[in-house]
Design an enzyme around this catalytic site. Structure first.
Site, PDB file in Angstrom:
ATOM      1  N   LYS A   1      -2.337  -5.704  -1.805  1.00  0.00           N
ATOM      2  CA  LYS A   1      -2.660  -7.116  -1.639  1.00  0.00           C
ATOM      3  C   LYS A   1      -1.615  -7.828  -0.788  1.00  0.00           C
ATOM      4  O   LYS A   1      -1.875  -8.851  -0.203  1.00  0.00           O
ATOM      5  CB  LYS A   1      -2.839  -7.792  -2.989  1.00  0.00           C
ATOM      6  CG  LYS A   1      -1.644  -7.746  -3.870  1.00  0.00           C
ATOM      7  CD  LYS A   1      -1.932  -8.470  -5.161  1.00  0.00           C
ATOM      8  CE  LYS A   1      -0.732  -8.356  -6.057  1.00  0.00           C
ATOM      9  NZ  LYS A   1      -0.933  -8.358  -7.421  1.00  0.00           N
ATOM     10  N   ARG A   2      -0.432  -7.247  -0.739  1.00  0.00           N
ATOM     11  CA  ARG A   2       0.617  -7.881   0.041  1.00  0.00           C
ATOM     12  C   ARG A   2       0.221  -7.997   1.518  1.00  0.00           C
ATOM     13  O   ARG A   2       0.658  -8.861   2.243  1.00  0.00           O
ATOM     14  CB  ARG A   2       1.909  -7.088  -0.088  1.00  0.00           C
ATOM     15  CG  ARG A   2       3.095  -7.999  -0.122  1.00  0.00           C
ATOM     16  CD  ARG A   2       4.400  -7.311  -0.349  1.00  0.00           C
ATOM     17  NE  ARG A   2       4.359  -6.214  -1.305  1.00  0.00           N
ATOM     18  CZ  ARG A   2       5.191  -5.179  -1.233  1.00  0.00           C
ATOM     19  NH1 ARG A   2       6.064  -5.100  -0.268  1.00  0.00           N
ATOM     20  NH2 ARG A   2       5.137  -4.208  -2.129  1.00  0.00           N
TER      21      ARG A   2
END
Ligand code: GLU
Length: 481
Positions: free
Chosen positions: A252-253
């Site tokens: 998700k980063r």
């Protein structure tokens, strides 16, 4: 429970959004259950209170629904082995952890946080030193009677090889010396994942466990628990990671790792399902587009890969475009309208309809509408024109064509696709130019680009004033070249 019957489960933790890797585990598990006429169970692993996110269970349920996965047992669909929220099964874990203590495979640990801290090595890792394994029976009873907080730890063997078989990765072995006496039950009597997954997979009669390969290295420890209880071990199928590139997992980063993100951007659920099903599993032929029914029929464990697959957004866009083609004009309109409203909140229905027709040729996902729109409709920046465009404008006859189009367009009282194309054709005839030398000057003069969507529709949507204004500006500039 009848072992002949396949029972699989998807066991997400409600910690936020649905990572596409998790969704893919759910899909494979679902395909496998359905093709064996087995059961697919949804179990919510909500024992990590600190990581619990409000609304995450709803997200899980919504995702499964959108993806076309229906479960046989789970929240709201009680079967014989519920509850299906681990938080509602708390007493069970305590009971089984105590059973393990009685069997000599686990023990109470009363060590304080401070003591555990003091065991940290230079890298900050704690390896428990089995201090409490050596407590006498009396000491343990005294501490329990005093209500001293405790955890229950698994007692690992002192030596030997611990192994298990994975249907994809084969025999996995670890040296018992490497295994720490992990916590099974926390001081608040919530189980750790490491314990709960074993107890529940057993109690829920799970025959096949499919999950991400990040669990590969802990699974030998689970095997020891099965052995200690004398339970049958399920078949294990660990799935390769979905990668962002050769060395990084999709996370998700870096943006797009969540199903919801893709949905918000206008990717169709089934396009995502189809694409991610092929990340880790390969059919025996080159077929790419699959219906849900086909995926259920065709999925096979021997088609699963060991190594991670790279998530290619362009390929997902291709799938989405393919599935968008299947929408009727009305469905497409409803699909694109919310994205068009972000461009112009209060345009006429006709404008929205025309934009749909125009964008449909190219648009691969809804949120791309804004980029395409800006591209097609942006003001021409004469100074920023590419050398390809400038070279073309300098070609013989181009100026004349633009000038004549400019004059003829001004005479139009009705400005629509038909009158525009008609005018272009007439200019072509009058000047004896055709094909690229006729249409391209018109495109470049009204959009500044050599490529774009259907010319007649585009010009109509740009409006007469804008097209004429742009042509005038360009002609002016070309005169001083
Ligand atoms: N709750 C775990 C997760 O979300 C499940 C792993 C498993 O399937 O055993 O990663």
């Amino acid at each position: 429970m009848d072992k002949e019957i396949v029972r699989t489960r998807f066991a997400p933790s409600p910690t936020g959004f649905m990572h596409v890797g998790n969704l893919r585990s759910a899909l494979y598990t679902y395909y496998f259950a359905r093709q064996h006429n087995g059961a697919f169970i949804l179990r919510i692993e909500d024992t990590d209170v600190e990581r619990y996110v409000e609304g995450a269970v709803e997200t899980i349920l919504k995702t499964l629904e959108l993806a076309g996965i229906d479960y046989d047992e789970g929240p709201g669909k009680e079967g014989d082995v519920g509850p299906y929220y681990q938080s509602q099964r708390k007493p069970l874990y305590k009971k089984y952890a105590e059973e393990l203590i009685a069997k000599g495979s686990a023990y109470y640990c009363f060590c304080s946080k401070e003591r555990l801290e003091s065991l940290k090595d230079e890298h900050g890792n704690v390896r428990y030193d089995r201090h409490c394994w050596h407590l006498s029976k009396e000491e343990i009873e005294r501490k329990l009677a005093n209500n001293e907080p405790y955890v229950i730890r698994q007692k690992m063997p002192d030596e030997g090889i611990v192994q298990f078989n994975d249907l994809i990765y084969g025999l996995i072995e670890v040296d018992a010396k490497e295994l720490e006496d992990q916590v099974l039950l926390k001081s608040d009597f919530y189980p750790t994942y490491n314990f709960a997954n074993v107890v529940d997979d057993h109690l829920m009669g799970i025959t096949h466990v499919m999950r991400g390969n990040e669990y590969l290295s802990s699974t030998p420890k689970y095997n020891l628990l099965y052995q200690a209880f004398g339970w049958d071990v399920p078949e294990y199928i660990h799935l390769p990671q979905i990668m962002r590139d050769e060395t990084h997992k999709l996370s998700k980063r870096y943006g797009d790792a969540h199903f919801e993100d893709f949905i918000k951007k206008g990717y169709l659920p089934h396009a995502i399902v189809n694409y991610i099903s092929l990340l880790g599993w390969a059919p025996k032929d080159n077929q790419e587009k699959f219906t849900m029914k086909e995926l259920i029929e065709r999925f096979s464990i021997d088609g699963l890969k060991k190594s991670g697959s790279i998530f290619d957004i362009k390929k997902l866009q291709w799938f989405n475009f393919e599935y968008l083609k299947e929408l009727s004009a009305e469905e497409y309109f409803n699909y694109l309208l919310p994205f068009l409203k972000e461009i112009k909140a209060d345009a006429s229905t006709e404008w929205y309809q025309n934009m749909c027709i125009l964008l449909r040729e190219r648009l691969t996902y809804g949120a791309e509408a804004k980029t395409l729109y800006d591209n097609f409709f942006k003001e021409i920046d004469l100074k920023a024109m590419s050398s390809e465009v400038v070279d073309f404008l300098k070609e013989e006859g181009v100026f004349k064509t633009i000038e004549t189009l400019y004059q003829q367009f001004q005479t139009l009282s009705v400005w629509n696709e038909e009158t525009i194309i008609q005018t272009i054709k007439e200019v072509g005839k009058a000047l004896s130019v055709k094909g690229k030398m006729l249409y391209m000057p018109c495109r470049v003069a009204s959009t500044g680009e050599m490529h774009g969507p259907d010319l007649g529709k585009l010009l109509q949507l740009l409006s007469k004033e804008v097209v004429i204004g742009r042509m005038e500006k360009l002609l002016h500039m070309m005169k001083v070249w």
